[in-house]
Design a protein around this motif. Sequence first.
Motif, PDB file in Angstrom:
ATOM      1  N   PHE A 214      16.836 -34.947 -15.951  1.00  0.00           N
ATOM      2  CA  PHE A 214      17.106 -34.109 -14.777  1.00  0.00           C
ATOM      3  C   PHE A 214      16.138 -32.936 -14.729  1.00  0.00           C
ATOM      4  CE2 PHE A 214      19.248 -30.316 -13.103  1.00  0.00           C
ATOM      5  CZ  PHE A 214      19.488 -30.731 -11.795  1.00  0.00           C
ATOM      6  N   PHE A 215      15.984 -32.236 -15.858  1.00  0.00           N
ATOM      7  CA  PHE A 215      15.092 -31.086 -15.891  1.00  0.00           C
ATOM      8  C   PHE A 215      13.636 -31.500 -15.681  1.00  0.00           C
ATOM      9  CE2 PHE A 215      18.544 -28.761 -18.157  1.00  0.00           C
ATOM     10  CZ  PHE A 215      18.594 -27.680 -17.305  1.00  0.00           C
ATOM     11  N   TYR A 216      13.259 -32.672 -16.170  1.00  0.00           N
ATOM     12  CA  TYR A 216      11.883 -33.137 -15.961  1.00  0.00           C
ATOM     13  C   TYR A 216      11.616 -33.392 -14.479  1.00  0.00           C
ATOM     14  CZ  TYR A 216       7.854 -36.193 -15.716  1.00  0.00           C
ATOM     15  OH  TYR A 216       6.650 -36.743 -15.358  1.00  0.00           O
ATOM     16  N   LEU A 217      12.566 -34.036 -13.797  1.00  0.00           N
ATOM     17  CA  LEU A 217      12.380 -34.318 -12.376  1.00  0.00           C
ATOM     18  C   LEU A 217      12.302 -33.037 -11.558  1.00  0.00           C
ATOM     19  CD1 LEU A 217      14.806 -37.360 -11.967  1.00  0.00           C
ATOM     20  CD2 LEU A 217      12.317 -37.401 -12.150  1.00  0.00           C
ATOM     21  N   ILE A 218      13.170 -32.058 -11.883  1.00  0.00           N
ATOM     22  CA  ILE A 218      13.118 -30.775 -11.179  1.00  0.00           C
ATOM     23  C   ILE A 218      11.804 -30.052 -11.483  1.00  0.00           C
ATOM     24  CG2 ILE A 218      14.178 -28.488 -11.007  1.00  0.00           C
ATOM     25  CD1 ILE A 218      15.800 -30.668  -9.663  1.00  0.00           C
ATOM     26  N   GLY A 219      11.415 -30.052 -12.767  1.00  0.00           N
ATOM     27  CA  GLY A 219      10.183 -29.376 -13.161  1.00  0.00           C
ATOM     28  C   GLY A 219       8.954 -29.986 -12.516  1.00  0.00           C
ATOM     29  N   ARG A 220       8.918 -31.311 -12.419  1.00  0.00           N
ATOM     30  CA  ARG A 220       7.767 -31.986 -11.800  1.00  0.00           C
ATOM     31  C   ARG A 220       7.661 -31.619 -10.323  1.00  0.00           C
ATOM     32  NH1 ARG A 220       4.555 -36.521 -12.743  1.00  0.00           N
ATOM     33  NH2 ARG A 220       3.926 -37.613 -10.852  1.00  0.00           N
ATOM     34  N   TRP A 221       8.791 -31.588  -9.643  1.00  0.00           N
ATOM     35  CA  TRP A 221       8.794 -31.200  -8.225  1.00  0.00           C
ATOM     36  C   TRP A 221       8.279 -29.768  -8.059  1.00  0.00           C
ATOM     37  CZ3 TRP A 221      13.520 -28.275  -6.585  1.00  0.00           C
ATOM     38  CH2 TRP A 221      13.337 -27.684  -5.326  1.00  0.00           C
ATOM     39  N   LEU A 222       8.814 -28.827  -8.854  1.00  0.00           N
ATOM     40  CA  LEU A 222       8.404 -27.436  -8.734  1.00  0.00           C
ATOM     41  C   LEU A 222       6.935 -27.253  -9.129  1.00  0.00           C
ATOM     42  CD1 LEU A 222      11.563 -25.605 -10.151  1.00  0.00           C
ATOM     43  CD2 LEU A 222      10.854 -25.835  -7.758  1.00  0.00           C
ATOM     44  N   TYR A 223       6.470 -28.027 -10.098  1.00  0.00           N
ATOM     45  CA  TYR A 223       5.065 -27.937 -10.522  1.00  0.00           C
ATOM     46  C   TYR A 223       4.142 -28.177  -9.332  1.00  0.00           C
ATOM     47  CZ  TYR A 223       0.665 -29.431 -12.711  1.00  0.00           C
ATOM     48  OH  TYR A 223      -0.655 -29.575 -13.050  1.00  0.00           O
ATOM     49  N   TYR A 224       4.386 -29.263  -8.603  1.00  0.00           N
ATOM     50  CA  TYR A 224       3.515 -29.588  -7.478  1.00  0.00           C
ATOM     51  C   TYR A 224       3.789 -28.694  -6.272  1.00  0.00           C
ATOM     52  CZ  TYR A 224       1.658 -33.786  -9.711  1.00  0.00           C
ATOM     53  OH  TYR A 224       1.002 -34.645 -10.557  1.00  0.00           O
ATOM     54  N   ALA A 225       5.053 -28.495  -5.904  1.00  0.00           N
ATOM     55  CA  ALA A 225       5.387 -27.753  -4.687  1.00  0.00           C
ATOM     56  C   ALA A 225       4.976 -26.288  -4.791  1.00  0.00           C
ATOM     57  CB  ALA A 225       6.876 -27.871  -4.400  1.00  0.00           C
ATOM     58  N   LEU A 226       5.245 -25.653  -5.926  1.00  0.00           N
ATOM     59  CA  LEU A 226       4.899 -24.240  -6.079  1.00  0.00           C
ATOM     60  C   LEU A 226       3.386 -24.034  -6.143  1.00  0.00           C
ATOM     61  CD1 LEU A 226       7.623 -23.000  -8.601  1.00  0.00           C
ATOM     62  CD2 LEU A 226       7.425 -22.437  -6.174  1.00  0.00           C
ATOM     63  N   MET A 227       2.696 -24.881  -6.896  1.00  0.00           N
ATOM     64  CA  MET A 227       1.253 -24.707  -7.031  1.00  0.00           C
ATOM     65  C   MET A 227       0.515 -25.007  -5.733  1.00  0.00           C
ATOM     66  SD  MET A 227       0.097 -25.882 -10.827  1.00  0.00           S
ATOM     67  CE  MET A 227       0.488 -24.847 -12.236  1.00  0.00           C
ATOM     68  N   GLU A 228       0.921 -26.044  -5.031  1.00  0.00           N
ATOM     69  CA  GLU A 228       0.203 -26.421  -3.824  1.00  0.00           C
ATOM     70  C   GLU A 228       0.505 -25.486  -2.654  1.00  0.00           C
ATOM     71  OE1 GLU A 228       1.070 -30.545  -3.258  1.00  0.00           O
ATOM     72  OE2 GLU A 228      -0.193 -31.175  -4.946  1.00  0.00           O
ATOM     73  N   SER A 229       1.599 -24.718  -2.734  1.00  0.00           N
ATOM     74  CA  SER A 229       1.908 -23.736  -1.692  1.00  0.00           C
ATOM     75  C   SER A 229       1.505 -22.327  -2.122  1.00  0.00           C
ATOM     76  CB  SER A 229       3.401 -23.768  -1.360  1.00  0.00           C
ATOM     77  OG  SER A 229       4.194 -23.421  -2.482  1.00  0.00           O
TER      78      SER A 229
END
Length: 448
Positions: A214-229
Amino acid sequence: MNNQKYALVLTGELLSGFNADSAWPKLATQFHMDNERLRSEALARAPLTIKESEDLPALKSMLSTIKNIGADAEIHAVEEGRNLFVLIDNIPRGPLPLAFVRQRIRRGVWSPTTRVAAVGSSDWRTLEPEALSATAPPPAPADMPAVDDADTVAAKIARVAGGIAGRLDQVRVLPPGAAIHAGFWRRTAAYLIDTLVLFVPAMILNFIPIIGLFFYLIGRWLYYALMESSAAQASIGKRAMGLIVTDGKGQRIGFGQATGRYFGGALSYILLYFGYMMAGWTARKQALHDLMADTCVVFDSVRPDQDLPRVRPPMPWYGWVVNCLLLAIVPISILAAIALPAYNDYVMRARISEAFTAVSDAKIEVAEAVVSGNACPEGQRSSSNPMVDSIRLGGTAPACIITLVFNGSATVPAAARDQAVEWQYSSDNGWACSSMIQPKYLPAACRP
């Protein structure tokens, strides 16, 4: 037909509750210009008209956008021939509609002795009393305007104001082009670098059942979404490859759009990566999730306030290294996926066949008994093979039976643990073999 024009005036002031450090950079981004240029060429000369149009709803929309940023702006009707420059603190401001100047003087913001000049004139003078009336004629420009420093500055302000207005109207959709959009292989290298970055935390979280996933899936999403925005507009892999993520007009995307782009990639997984491969042949090198989110992956030299690049940057050497490793790993992985199970089956079959030699002496004993006309030998026989639990003899002559039972230790292949293999003697001096062990692990003589 109503041809009334309206002017959107930037006052150069901030609304209550907003601060300059955050509002002006946002306004510069809205105008597609550098923050320093906004301050030196626009705010230093404000108030000034940034847009004239007959489309009042469009101007109101721009006004709302500017005020949401925190900057103050106003809309005034434009009276034909009544656009003025105003001299405030010895700095020409404008151009401005007469209605705006009239309002400021009436409110006491500016003195009635404030000097003005009609656009196209260098005749600086106070506004005539009758000009404060809405029906008064505009001040007449001088017949032979002299070119002085004030007029030169006023002309410059007019050009700046026109430039800002043009930028507000600018809706530049990024065109296709090899020097603009990143191709499939460069994007692939960026993705692989990001995969390596996420590999270590993925391995660590893998040791935590369920919650770790669960934490990996959330972390992966935030990794891309936060960095790309973010201001960088790119993940670590994309930055390494000189790429950024923009919307279809080359502007920075927000967190919501970056989130939509990330989860749009799930459809590409479902389609067996077909959605990712679309980046190889679409006009703007967009993958399926880019098309869904209206985003583009472009070179970091693409900026909304600059001319589009015309030369495609070369692929970094490490990008080719990463991709070559991919080309090597994929076929090797496919071959390994096919060969390793077959090899494991072979090894297991060889070890099981090795245990069969333990019954050699028992077979000789049975054959001699049957040939001599005696009864079938009975009882257990010993074996030095560590995989064998027991060897039992029995049956009724001539159909004597030998049963080998494997033990359950780790030295025995998993498929044969606690399993039995049975040989039955036949009158033609042959043996029939049978077992509940899966046939692929048995020698050919024992398979059905």
